[in-house]
Motif scaffolding. Structure first.
Motif, PDB file in Angstrom:
ATOM      1  N   SER A  10       0.843  -1.205   0.000  1.00  0.00           N
ATOM      2  CA  SER A  10       0.000   0.000   0.000  1.00  0.00           C
ATOM      3  C   SER A  10       0.877   1.253   0.000  1.00  0.00           C
ATOM      4  N   THR A  11       0.373   2.272  -0.637  1.00  0.00           N
ATOM      5  CA  THR A  11       1.184   3.486  -0.805  1.00  0.00           C
ATOM      6  C   THR A  11       0.993   4.406   0.391  1.00  0.00           C
ATOM      7  N   ASN A  12       2.005   5.214   0.662  1.00  0.00           N
ATOM      8  CA  ASN A  12       1.818   6.169   1.755  1.00  0.00           C
ATOM      9  C   ASN A  12       2.145   7.603   1.338  1.00  0.00           C
ATOM     10  N   LYS A  13       2.348   7.815   0.043  1.00  0.00           N
ATOM     11  CA  LYS A  13       2.696   9.178  -0.385  1.00  0.00           C
ATOM     12  C   LYS A  13       2.133   9.438  -1.775  1.00  0.00           C
ATOM     13  N   TYR A  14       1.674  10.681  -1.988  1.00  0.00           N
ATOM     14  CA  TYR A  14       1.166  11.052  -3.307  1.00  0.00           C
ATOM     15  C   TYR A  14       2.280  11.786  -4.053  1.00  0.00           C
ATOM     16  N   ILE A  15       2.676  11.274  -5.188  1.00  0.00           N
ATOM     17  CA  ILE A  15       3.730  11.942  -5.983  1.00  0.00           C
ATOM     18  C   ILE A  15       3.089  12.434  -7.277  1.00  0.00           C
ATOM     19  N   ASP A  16       3.208  13.723  -7.519  1.00  0.00           N
ATOM     20  CA  ASP A  16       2.571  14.326  -8.685  1.00  0.00           C
ATOM     21  C   ASP A  16       3.470  14.220  -9.917  1.00  0.00           C
ATOM     22  N   LYS A  17       4.745  14.518  -9.695  1.00  0.00           N
ATOM     23  CA  LYS A  17       5.724  14.509 -10.794  1.00  0.00           C
ATOM     24  C   LYS A  17       7.039  14.002 -10.250  1.00  0.00           C
ATOM     25  N   ILE A 122      26.155  -5.829 -29.805  1.00  0.00           N
ATOM     26  CA  ILE A 122      26.167  -5.988 -28.344  1.00  0.00           C
ATOM     27  C   ILE A 122      24.715  -5.908 -27.889  1.00  0.00           C
ATOM     28  N   ALA A 123      24.271  -6.936 -27.179  1.00  0.00           N
ATOM     29  CA  ALA A 123      22.863  -6.962 -26.761  1.00  0.00           C
ATOM     30  C   ALA A 123      22.597  -5.792 -25.827  1.00  0.00           C
ATOM     31  N   SER A 124      21.565  -5.012 -26.145  1.00  0.00           N
ATOM     32  CA  SER A 124      21.263  -3.879 -25.277  1.00  0.00           C
ATOM     33  C   SER A 124      20.052  -4.161 -24.401  1.00  0.00           C
ATOM     34  N   SER A 125      19.463  -5.376 -24.539  1.00  0.00           N
ATOM     35  CA  SER A 125      18.248  -5.604 -23.760  1.00  0.00           C
ATOM     36  C   SER A 125      18.564  -5.717 -22.265  1.00  0.00           C
ATOM     37  N   ALA A 126      19.718  -6.271 -21.912  1.00  0.00           N
ATOM     38  CA  ALA A 126      20.035  -6.420 -20.485  1.00  0.00           C
ATOM     39  C   ALA A 126      20.155  -5.051 -19.811  1.00  0.00           C
ATOM     40  N   SER A 127      20.976  -4.170 -20.405  1.00  0.00           N
ATOM     41  CA  SER A 127      21.136  -2.851 -19.780  1.00  0.00           C
ATOM     42  C   SER A 127      19.878  -2.008 -19.971  1.00  0.00           C
ATOM     43  N   GLY A 128      19.233  -2.129 -21.127  1.00  0.00           N
ATOM     44  CA  GLY A 128      18.051  -1.308 -21.415  1.00  0.00           C
ATOM     45  C   GLY A 128      16.891  -1.599 -20.474  1.00  0.00           C
ATOM     46  N   LEU A 129      16.592  -2.871 -20.301  1.00  0.00           N
ATOM     47  CA  LEU A 129      15.445  -3.232 -19.455  1.00  0.00           C
ATOM     48  C   LEU A 129      15.749  -3.041 -17.972  1.00  0.00           C
ATOM     49  N   SER A 130      17.021  -3.271 -17.586  1.00  0.00           N
ATOM     50  CA  SER A 130      17.331  -3.078 -16.160  1.00  0.00           C
ATOM     51  C   SER A 130      17.265  -1.595 -15.802  1.00  0.00           C
ATOM     52  N   ALA A 131      17.573  -0.728 -16.772  1.00  0.00           N
ATOM     53  CA  ALA A 131      17.498   0.721 -16.503  1.00  0.00           C
ATOM     54  C   ALA A 131      16.050   1.151 -16.278  1.00  0.00           C
ATOM     55  N   ILE A 132      15.145   0.630 -17.110  1.00  0.00           N
ATOM     56  CA  ILE A 132      13.723   0.987 -16.932  1.00  0.00           C
ATOM     57  C   ILE A 132      13.226   0.456 -15.583  1.00  0.00           C
ATOM     58  N   ALA A 133      13.615  -0.781 -15.271  1.00  0.00           N
ATOM     59  CA  ALA A 133      13.189  -1.369 -13.991  1.00  0.00           C
ATOM     60  C   ALA A 133      13.692  -0.525 -12.816  1.00  0.00           C
ATOM     61  N   ARG A 134      14.947  -0.042 -12.932  1.00  0.00           N
ATOM     62  CA  ARG A 134      15.515   0.787 -11.871  1.00  0.00           C
ATOM     63  C   ARG A 134      14.695   2.072 -11.674  1.00  0.00           C
ATOM     64  N   CYS A 135      14.332   2.726 -12.787  1.00  0.00           N
ATOM     65  CA  CYS A 135      13.568   3.979 -12.691  1.00  0.00           C
ATOM     66  C   CYS A 135      12.190   3.711 -12.067  1.00  0.00           C
ATOM     67  N   LEU A 136      11.558   2.607 -12.459  1.00  0.00           N
ATOM     68  CA  LEU A 136      10.243   2.277 -11.887  1.00  0.00           C
ATOM     69  C   LEU A 136      10.354   2.048 -10.383  1.00  0.00           C
ATOM     70  N   MET A 137      11.428   1.361  -9.986  1.00  0.00           N
ATOM     71  CA  MET A 137      11.597   1.093  -8.554  1.00  0.00           C
ATOM     72  C   MET A 137      11.948   2.354  -7.781  1.00  0.00           C
ATOM     73  N   SER A 138      12.577   3.332  -8.454  1.00  0.00           N
ATOM     74  CA  SER A 138      12.826   4.609  -7.768  1.00  0.00           C
ATOM     75  C   SER A 138      11.499   5.287  -7.465  1.00  0.00           C
ATOM     76  N   LEU A 139      10.570   5.226  -8.431  1.00  0.00           N
ATOM     77  CA  LEU A 139       9.259   5.824  -8.173  1.00  0.00           C
ATOM     78  C   LEU A 139       8.555   5.044  -7.057  1.00  0.00           C
ATOM     79  N   GLU A 140       8.587   3.725  -7.155  1.00  0.00           N
ATOM     80  CA  GLU A 140       7.910   2.925  -6.122  1.00  0.00           C
ATOM     81  C   GLU A 140       8.467   3.226  -4.733  1.00  0.00           C
ATOM     82  N   SER A 141       9.786   3.422  -4.646  1.00  0.00           N
ATOM     83  CA  SER A 141      10.325   3.660  -3.302  1.00  0.00           C
ATOM     84  C   SER A 141      10.041   5.091  -2.815  1.00  0.00           C
ATOM     85  N   GLU A 142       9.690   6.001  -3.739  1.00  0.00           N
ATOM     86  CA  GLU A 142       9.232   7.336  -3.290  1.00  0.00           C
ATOM     87  C   GLU A 142       7.790   7.229  -2.791  1.00  0.00           C
TER      88      GLU A 142
END
Ligand code: DP6
Length: 359
Positions: A10-17, A122-142
């Motif tokens: 459950s969330t405990n904070k409202y993030i607008d941007k 050079i496969a970019s899916s490993a770095s590409g997808l992990s970067a998106i996952a990292r950004c999503l988790m930064s939002l989740e942890s805010e």
């Protein structure tokens, strides 16, 4: 399979941007992942070195909007809108929606760039997808400030895996295991874990020079490639062998038995290609120059009592691996003897690194 720990709390904070930028690495497997079942569950455990210089930098700008039933995002790659990359990312969002329901509540603008040339093989899916996952988790942890760093790393790898299997190994470093394995404490099919034992110093700052033998688009997409292992006559033996090789690799890394390392790493690379040679349809992903390079590496090793070796991804490029104390000698060898087998003489010097960084 229990994925409940990854459903959003459950969330405990409202993030607008919000806006987050992450640099995440590519990785090179020593024991290969080749073969999977749904949803992105590996048929065997794998281990990789996280790379330092080959990485993706991704920013996601999140803007709160009315909740909808579709995920709303724009994607820019190296400054240009790239709609052709959107289906893979859309599929990723579909796979993670149960774990990140907030993606329906934000308009996301994704800007991404790679440190290595896009069609370099050079496969970019490993770095590409992990970067998106990292950004999503930064939002989740805010949104939910109670999440521990350990949980964030685990869930980031869990999400990244759902985008691309090898991306689960691109969160931490320098050695990451993905796939449940009895010899690796804490290992899981659901996420990558840092190799949990002390590693012999010979493997510190291990060097990887990537020879760009063929910069063309991948001949076999990873999805097609992994599917080749269904109904493959040697598949079951291969999965068993890979798990045995991971046990051996774990001992080698702890004991520093470098000659065994060389033997195992090269055998894994050739076995990966052998799986493609013996599947139906069949593929030869090496180019003549791949073989030239391999033979040169073998001669150099014999003549100089060197610990140089090679590994391969699902393509023609060669990763040249060697201990840090051979850096100068091997770099001269690469420059003088191997560069000529690379397209436009191009190669990338890299080394094992410590994983994702927020910037
Ligand atoms: C040969 O991770 O690219 O590089 O899960 O379908 O995205 P998907 O596959 P991907 O496969 C990588 C295969 C490999 C070996 C490895 O990295 O272990």
């Amino acid at each position: 399979m229990d994925t409940s720990e990854f459903t959003s709390k459950s969330t405990n904070k409202y993030i607008d941007k919000a806006s987050f930028t992450w640099q995440t690495p590519s990785n090179i497997a020593l024991v290969k992942y080749w073969g999977k079942s749904n949803p992105q569950i590996p048929k065997n455990a794998s281990i990789s070195f996280t790379l330092n210089n080959c990485h993706t930098i991704t920013t996601i700008d999140f803007e709160k909007k009315e909740k909808s039933t579709v995920v709303d995002f724009d994607l820019f790659f190296e400054g240009k809108q790239k709609d052709e990359f959107k289906p893979k990312i859309s599929e990723f969002f579909t796979r993670i929606q149960a774990y990140c329901p907030f993606i329906f509540e934000y308009k996301m603008t994704i800007h991404s760039e790679n440190s290595f040339p896009h069609s370099s093989g050079i496969a970019s899916s490993a770095s590409g997808l992990s970067a998106i996952a990292r950004c999503l988790m930064s939002l989740e942890s805010e949104i939910n400030s109670s999440l521990s760093e350990e949980y964030i790393n685990k869930k980031t790898s869990f999400l990244a895996r759902l985008g691309s299997g090898s991306a689960s190994r691109s969160i931490e470093g320098p050695l990451v295991v993905w796939g449940n394995h009895p010899d690796i404490e804490g290992s899981s099919d659901l996420y990558g874990v840092k190799f949990p034992y002390d590693v012999h110093p010979i493997f510190n700052n291990y060097q990887d020079t990537i020879l760009l033998v063929d910069k063309g688009e991948k001949q076999v997409s990873s999805t097609v490639g992994h599917n080749l292992m269904h109904n493959h006559p040697y598949a079951e033996n291969r999965f068993q062998q890979a798990n045995e090789n991971l046990s051996k690799m774990s001992e080698i890394l702890q004991e520093g038995t470098i000659k065994d390392f060389i033997n195992l790493v090269e055998s894994e690379a050739l076995t990966l290609h052998a799986m493609m040679l013996t599947s139906n349809p069949y593929f030869i992903l090496m180019k003549p120059n791949t073989l030239e390079v391999i033979n040169k590496i073998w001669s150099y090793r014999a003549e100089n009592n060197s610990n140089i070796c090679f590994t391969l991804d699902a393509g023609a490029n060669v990763h040249v691996l060697y201990p840090e104390d051979e850096k100068d000698a091997v770099n001269s060898f690469i420059n003088n003897e191997l560069a000529k087998y690379c397209q436009k003489n191009q190669y990338i010097c890299d080394n094992a690194g410590f994983g994702a960084t927020r910037i």
